[in-house]
Design a protein around this motif. Sequence first.
Motif, short mmCIF file in Angstrom:
data_model
loop_
_atom_site.label_atom_id
_atom_site.label_comp_id
_atom_site.label_asym_id
_atom_site.label_seq_id
_atom_site.Cartn_x
_atom_site.Cartn_y
_atom_site.Cartn_z
N TRP A 10 39.61 51.85 -13.11
CA TRP A 10 38.71 52.03 -11.76
C TRP A 10 38.35 50.50 -11.20
N ARG A 11 38.70 49.64 -11.84
CA ARG A 11 38.61 48.34 -11.47
C ARG A 11 39.46 47.11 -11.04
N ILE A 12 39.63 46.62 -10.19
CA ILE A 12 40.63 45.32 -10.16
C ILE A 12 39.70 44.10 -10.29
N ILE A 13 40.19 43.68 -11.55
CA ILE A 13 39.43 42.35 -12.34
C ILE A 13 40.36 41.14 -12.24
N GLU A 14 39.67 39.95 -11.78
CA GLU A 14 40.43 38.65 -11.69
C GLU A 14 39.64 37.91 -12.82
N PRO A 15 40.15 37.65 -13.89
CA PRO A 15 39.39 37.14 -15.38
C PRO A 15 39.11 35.66 -15.10
N LYS A 16 39.92 35.06 -14.17
CA LYS A 16 39.52 33.58 -14.02
C LYS A 16 40.03 32.94 -12.70
N PHE A 17 39.56 31.81 -12.22
CA PHE A 17 40.01 31.58 -10.90
C PHE A 17 40.96 30.54 -10.86
N ASP A 18 42.09 30.93 -10.15
CA ASP A 18 43.32 30.01 -9.95
C ASP A 18 43.51 29.91 -8.46
N PRO A 19 43.06 28.56 -7.90
CA PRO A 19 43.00 28.48 -6.57
C PRO A 19 44.39 28.80 -5.99
N SER A 20 45.61 28.74 -6.73
CA SER A 20 46.84 28.87 -6.17
C SER A 20 47.08 30.21 -5.68
N ASN A 22 44.47 32.21 -4.82
CA ASN A 22 43.04 32.50 -3.95
C ASN A 22 43.41 33.42 -2.66
N ARG A 23 44.37 33.02 -1.86
CA ARG A 23 44.51 34.12 -0.71
C ARG A 23 44.99 35.29 -0.87
N ILE A 24 45.60 35.52 -2.21
CA ILE A 24 46.18 36.77 -2.54
C ILE A 24 44.93 37.57 -2.93
N SER A 25 44.07 37.02 -3.60
CA SER A 25 43.09 37.56 -4.27
C SER A 25 42.16 37.97 -3.00
N GLU A 26 41.69 37.05 -2.00
CA GLU A 26 41.22 37.40 -0.89
C GLU A 26 41.62 38.72 -0.21
N SER A 27 42.90 38.92 -0.17
CA SER A 27 43.27 40.13 0.36
C SER A 27 43.29 41.56 -0.57
N LEU A 28 43.24 41.11 -1.98
CA LEU A 28 43.21 42.31 -2.77
C LEU A 28 41.88 42.87 -2.89
N PHE A 29 40.82 42.01 -2.85
CA PHE A 29 39.44 42.32 -3.13
C PHE A 29 38.88 42.46 -1.55
N ALA A 40 37.98 39.04 1.05
CA ALA A 40 37.18 38.60 -0.21
C ALA A 40 36.83 36.98 -0.27
N ASN A 41 36.52 36.34 0.88
CA ASN A 41 36.02 35.08 0.94
C ASN A 41 34.81 35.05 0.24
N PHE A 42 34.43 33.87 -0.41
CA PHE A 42 33.13 33.40 -1.01
C PHE A 42 32.07 33.31 0.08
N GLU A 43 30.81 33.71 -0.32
CA GLU A 43 29.78 33.44 0.71
C GLU A 43 29.28 32.34 0.72
N GLU A 44 29.41 31.32 -0.47
CA GLU A 44 29.16 29.89 -0.44
C GLU A 44 30.49 29.18 0.27
N SER A 47 36.07 24.57 0.22
CA SER A 47 36.92 23.54 0.78
C SER A 47 38.22 23.79 0.38
N GLY A 48 38.70 24.77 -0.34
CA GLY A 48 39.99 25.01 -0.72
C GLY A 48 40.70 25.92 0.09
N ASP A 49 42.08 26.55 -0.17
CA ASP A 49 42.94 26.96 0.53
C ASP A 49 42.25 28.43 0.85
N SER A 50 41.93 28.79 2.17
CA SER A 50 41.25 30.20 2.08
C SER A 50 41.81 30.74 3.32
N LEU A 51 41.89 31.97 3.68
CA LEU A 51 42.26 32.66 4.98
C LEU A 51 40.82 33.73 5.14
#
Length: 779
Positions: A10-20, A22-29, A40-44, A47-51
């Motif tokens: 039932w869940r999509i789980i990213e167990p650790k943060f990998d900046p490389s 991050n854009r994929i995770s922003e789509s998935l979540f 799924a951009n961060f609220e805070e 300054s890393g790579d993000s869409l």
Amino acid sequence: MKDYIQHHEWRIIEPKFDPSVNRISESLFSIGNGKFGQRANFEEDYSGDSLRGSYVAGVYYPDPTRVGWWKNGYPDYFAKVINSTNWIGIRVAVDGENLDLARCQLESFERVLDMQDGVLSRRFIAQLPSGKRIQVEATRFTSIVDTDNGAIRYAVTPLNFEGEIRFTPYLDLDVVNADSNYDEKFWLETARHADPQVAYLCGETKKTGFRLGVAARFNLTLDGESKTPAATVHDRDCFVGQEVAIQAKQGQTATLYKYAALISCLNVAEGQIDAAACDSAAAAQAKGFDRMLAEHTAAWHAKWQQADIRIEGDVAAQQGIRFNIFHMNQTYTGEDARLNIGPKGFTGEKYGGVTYWDTEAYCLPFYLKTADPQVARQLLIYRHNHLENAIKNAEKLGFSDGAALYPMVTINGEECHNEWEITFEEIHRNGAIAFAIYNYLNHTGDADYLADYGLEVLIGISRFWRQRVQWSERRGGYVMLGVTGPNEYSNNVNNNWYTNKIAQWTLAYTAEALAKVEAEAPEKLAALLEKVKFNGKEDELAIWAQIREHILLPVDDQTGVFVQYDGFMDKELKPMSEIPAAEYPIHQHWSWDRILRSCYIKQADVLQGVYLFEEEFDLDTIRRNYDFYEPMTVHESSLSPCIHAILAAKLGYEDRAYKFYLRTSRLDLDDYNNDTEDGLHITSMAGTWMAVVEGFGGARVHDGVLSLRPFIPDQWRSYAFKITFKGALLNVVVNQEDVQIENQSDTAIELQLFDRSCRVEPRATLVHPVEAPALGQAS
């Protein structure tokens, strides 16, 4: 292919943060509610790579077309559902030190999308450059109950210090689109307001004049106790917010609750947007986070009751199908006939977020069988509302007398795609719309829709086909020249089999529809025929019949397969297995010239027609075409694996059907095509559902009758899906021994099960042994 998402039912789980990634995770979540959505951009701050992306349905910008050589008929613009006000922003400072995960040392990190509840959460422990350690828990959702609202709970706990936690919840309209043709910004601020209680921004899109008002309110607690510190107001161009500080001891939790409202001029008159947004944010704040969340999750649970597919014995497959169903249901709800389904939904900017033929070919079957018929009806009314523009699109290309060419890409009915081989040649999209009308009526029997909307669309499309073909004396038949079929790796070809076939079928079905409306609603038919000037210059029905009879649909003498297009058999016909692995995907490694000269197929082309019209062909014909074309198909379209999975299942190629299903269901989760960072493949997700229900379940509807021929992959203990059909809700459970069909409604239903007629009474269950599928052996 990526493999960093944990498998869970039932869940999509990213167990650790990998900046490389991050854009994929922003789509998935990403999350959404049919009206608006958020990557799924961060609220805070980050300054890393993000869409960064926040998208509002129906609000678009006509980005000027860029081409090297302008051709008559080109659209002036490419419509884009554009990035809008950043409503999730919460700047966080700890004793004056800004929180930025690109500049922190992370001790732990977990990001979770709970698909059952429709909630995105993050939990991490970060050490700031000063050595201070904090724990953060962030939860947010876009409500499917209060559909103008999004809510965030953001909690910070000092772990090794006592100090000041400073929050700045804000709204920011100074946003960019990554795919802007000229790096243009698309919004102008028209109003803003900020005081200690509420922040408000209103923007207007350039050219199109869409207005979007966004308001936000917040609450602050310390260990659950409400706090009201003095707020510093931030108010500058395109930016409003409030800054509050609170002292927290080690182990205490400071929590900010942020409530946002997004109101567009599509739903509220322009002069009322300001008040409506501010009132909506206030109402959300008054209801409170916990109550909003409870109502939201209850609504999601209700959706799952009708749309879930359950798989036992294969967690990867279970996670994949639920991921696809989740995104389909948060992308489109059918509540507004002005809206449609973009290939990326609310998850990214690629393809502009506008409508393609994918909607009718892939998405409509999903909504037909999992939702109220009104949802699918709205998708079709969307096309009827654009009929006038479809006629104008055809006129621009030289067609006349009411011929309608629906656009390949659109948001308002105007064509806005600027690749000539697509804009001018990929005309099979007209056929997909006609078939969708048939599909809807076949499922629902909605005669009023046909008389009031559908027939007029069918007449316009048939008039286009009548003018698009031409008689060939040499070949003694009607030909269609200069087209591109579903296989976009072959452009400007003659007599694409699929295009000719669906044109032939449309002409026949339109004639049937005319007869049906004449019998059931003759007054409506008379008014319609007068409106469209039917049979004004010629006997249209007679000419359509002549075209149907004589249109070319070549069959190869040597192989007995349908010829994809003139000259295809002259190519060097080699299986894709001969392409070196390092050269995949070929569109990233080969020249376009080499691709066009090759035999390789991007996605189902002939097989798309075999799938749609399978009742016309015997099993040997289907097998012969599948065995010939599938080995040359490189599946570099997200829409390809599902069709091959369905046909493989029909032919008894069980291992191949399972392979294609797993690929399509986990296309984005595992980033098969190395493009998930641009956004998810929303329309192909409907194809994943089709692969289970139509592939493994063998579900078909012919002549208004539902038929099922299920089999179960060896990898599964059981699977279950639900179908809504003519007022009945069926729960179909398949295990290794039997099929159970439970009628969960008060409507009895007649259906075909393994070619036997059955009746399932209301609230009753039919049990039948599983029968082996047709045996097949792939070449």
